[in-house]
Enzyme design. Structure first.
Site, PDB file in Angstrom:
ATOM      1  N   TRP A   1       0.833  -1.212   0.000  1.00  0.00           N
ATOM      2  CA  TRP A   1       0.000   0.000   0.000  1.00  0.00           C
ATOM      3  C   TRP A   1       0.861   1.252   0.000  1.00  0.00           C
ATOM      4  O   TRP A   1       0.537   2.234  -0.668  1.00  0.00           O
ATOM      5  CB  TRP A   1      -0.991  -0.025   1.162  1.00  0.00           C
ATOM      6  CG  TRP A   1      -1.933  -1.183   1.040  1.00  0.00           C
ATOM      7  CD1 TRP A   1      -2.025  -2.265   1.867  1.00  0.00           C
ATOM      8  CD2 TRP A   1      -2.902  -1.408  -0.003  1.00  0.00           C
ATOM      9  NE1 TRP A   1      -2.984  -3.139   1.413  1.00  0.00           N
ATOM     10  CE2 TRP A   1      -3.537  -2.641   0.279  1.00  0.00           C
ATOM     11  CE3 TRP A   1      -3.293  -0.684  -1.139  1.00  0.00           C
ATOM     12  CZ2 TRP A   1      -4.542  -3.171  -0.548  1.00  0.00           C
ATOM     13  CZ3 TRP A   1      -4.296  -1.215  -1.948  1.00  0.00           C
ATOM     14  CH2 TRP A   1      -4.903  -2.438  -1.650  1.00  0.00           C
TER      15      TRP A   1
ATOM     16  N   ASP B   1      -1.901   6.461   6.259  1.00  0.00           N
ATOM     17  CA  ASP B   1      -2.906   5.495   5.808  1.00  0.00           C
ATOM     18  C   ASP B   1      -3.164   4.534   6.970  1.00  0.00           C
ATOM     19  O   ASP B   1      -2.320   3.710   7.304  1.00  0.00           O
ATOM     20  CB  ASP B   1      -2.366   4.743   4.578  1.00  0.00           C
ATOM     21  CG  ASP B   1      -3.329   3.677   4.062  1.00  0.00           C
ATOM     22  OD1 ASP B   1      -4.395   3.467   4.672  1.00  0.00           O
ATOM     23  OD2 ASP B   1      -2.995   3.050   3.029  1.00  0.00           O
TER      24      ASP B   1
ATOM     25  N   LYS C   1     -12.167  -2.283   6.314  1.00  0.00           N
ATOM     26  CA  LYS C   1     -11.444  -3.151   7.250  1.00  0.00           C
ATOM     27  C   LYS C   1     -11.996  -3.006   8.665  1.00  0.00           C
ATOM     28  O   LYS C   1     -12.408  -3.975   9.269  1.00  0.00           O
ATOM     29  CB  LYS C   1      -9.950  -2.839   7.248  1.00  0.00           C
ATOM     30  CG  LYS C   1      -9.180  -3.531   6.135  1.00  0.00           C
ATOM     31  CD  LYS C   1      -9.057  -2.723   4.901  1.00  0.00           C
ATOM     32  CE  LYS C   1      -8.435  -3.512   3.772  1.00  0.00           C
ATOM     33  NZ  LYS C   1      -7.762  -2.652   2.820  1.00  0.00           N
TER      34      LYS C   1
END
Ligand SMILES: *Cc1c(COP(=O)(O)O)cnc(C)c1O
Length: 362
Positions: free
Chosen positions: A104, A173, A197
């Protein structure tokens, strides 16, 4: 087809608290005496105003945010943030620091590259297949921000402490660990998380931005790509992801009222992950992949003696009502994603299954 709910260890979209799903179900056909479902009410109505304001207030209470912070809901997932960040905060010769701790982070860096912005990758754990969190990072003096990924969903590593950046705002993030633990928000100029999530359905991203970052942001951008468009309109410049915001509100209410707040949530997460790691560490059959001091409390990545056994493990687990244990397709192996909504019962059931599978296959 099964009429029974499974123990869901999916990485994302992931398990939501059962109480939240039950509340959605119970109020779905007639939300708050409106005679409509939440997906049918106007986002300009007081019904939805109450929902979005409640979600914002709960987020602020849970993270102890003062009035400098704005809680925003933006579509496009966490991935759009990878691009919005350099667009909003870097112009001309401005530069930013990035720490690369996995897939990511790499994608976040790629967007800065596409936009032809100046940036430095000041630390990376790529040399050891992203199995650890870099320490003692030296940051650039002139960086406008430092970008981090707090929890690496795929590699199973997590920042347990955030680095000292000499006052440079951290933009982070937090897709896979937001609201899993308290945060010292003084360090952060912006945190963001795709909802699927730890928060709610996919398609909504929660972003929490500090006023000084808004002041720094560039104005000459399309409306939908500017943070100020969201902050000045309470995230309702256009039609917001109403169902997403509603579910997030219920999840935050669950953390406050059922789990007893974010400190209690963290204690529970430490207990859950601790049990699972202790079991794996005591076994000679299973082994974890993340470095000892970098192990994630949210995504437990592990291997079995060989790939054939890993395949069988996932199949057998599914047959036994334990879903989502296959590792990310890019890394293989196994992964148990144990976000806020995972219960101790789920952890204990998983460990029992792992013990049995080990005995049968050793
Ligand atoms: C899942 C994930 C993303 C991608 O989120 P999207 O909402 O699909 O864009 C980004 N970062 C992290 C850490 C993730 O776990």
């Amino acid at each position: 087809m099964t009429d029974k709910r499974i123990f869901n260890f999916n990485a994302g979209p992931a398990a939501l608290p059962l109480q939240v799903l039950e509340e959605i179900k119970a109020s779905f056909l007639n939300f708050n005496q409106s005679g409509m479902s939440i997906t049918e009410v106007s986002h300009r109505s007081s019904y939805f105003d109450d929902v979005i304001n409640d979600a914002v207030d709960r987020a602020k209470r849970l993270l102890k945010l003062d009035d400098r912070f704005h809680v925003l809901f933006i579509q496009g997932g966490a991935s759009l943030q990878f691009a919005m960040i350099p667009m909003n905060f870097l112009s001309g010769d401005d530069t930013a620091d990035y720490v690369n701790t996995g897939t990511w982070s790499t994608k976040a860096i790629k967007e800065a590259e596409i936009l032809k912005k100046n940036y430095t990758v000041v630390a990376s754990s790529e040399d050891k297949n992203f199995s650890y969190i870099p320490q003692n990072i030296e940051f650039s003096n002139d960086a406008k921000y430092v970008h981090l990924t707090s929890n690496n969903t795929i590699k199973g590593t997590q920042f347990h402490e955030f680095p000292d950046t000499n006052g440079i705002p951290i933009l982070c993030d937090m897709s896979s660990d937001i609201f899993s633990r308290p945060l010292d928000m003084e360090k952060f100029g912006l945190i963001y998380a795709g909802a699927q999530k730890n928060l709610g359905p996919s398609g909504t991203c929660m972003a929490i931005i500090r006023q000084d970052m808004l002041d720094m942001a560039k104005e000459a951008l399309p409306s939908m790509l500017k943070y100020s468009t969201y902050s000045s309109k309470n995230s309702m410049y256009n039609t917001p992801p109403c169902f997403g915001v509603y579910t997030i509100d219920l999840v935050l209410k669950w953390i406050e009222q059922e789990m007893g707040g974010i400190e209690k949530m963290e204690e529970y997460n430490i207990k859950k992950a601790g049990l699972l790691y202790d079991f794996i560490d005591s076994s000679s059959f299973y082994r974890t992949t993340a470095a000892k001091d970098s192990k994630s409390l949210m995504n437990v990545t592990f291997r079995l003696p060989n790939e054939e056994l890993e395949k069988q493990f996932v199949v057998k687990a599914t047959e036994n009502g334990l879903g989502g244990l296959k590792g990310h397709r890019s890394v293989g192996g196994c992964r148990a994603s144990i976000y806020n909504a995972t219960t101790m019962e789920g952890i204990n059931t998983l460990i029992q299954f792992m013990e049995t599978f080990e005995k049968e296959n050793k």
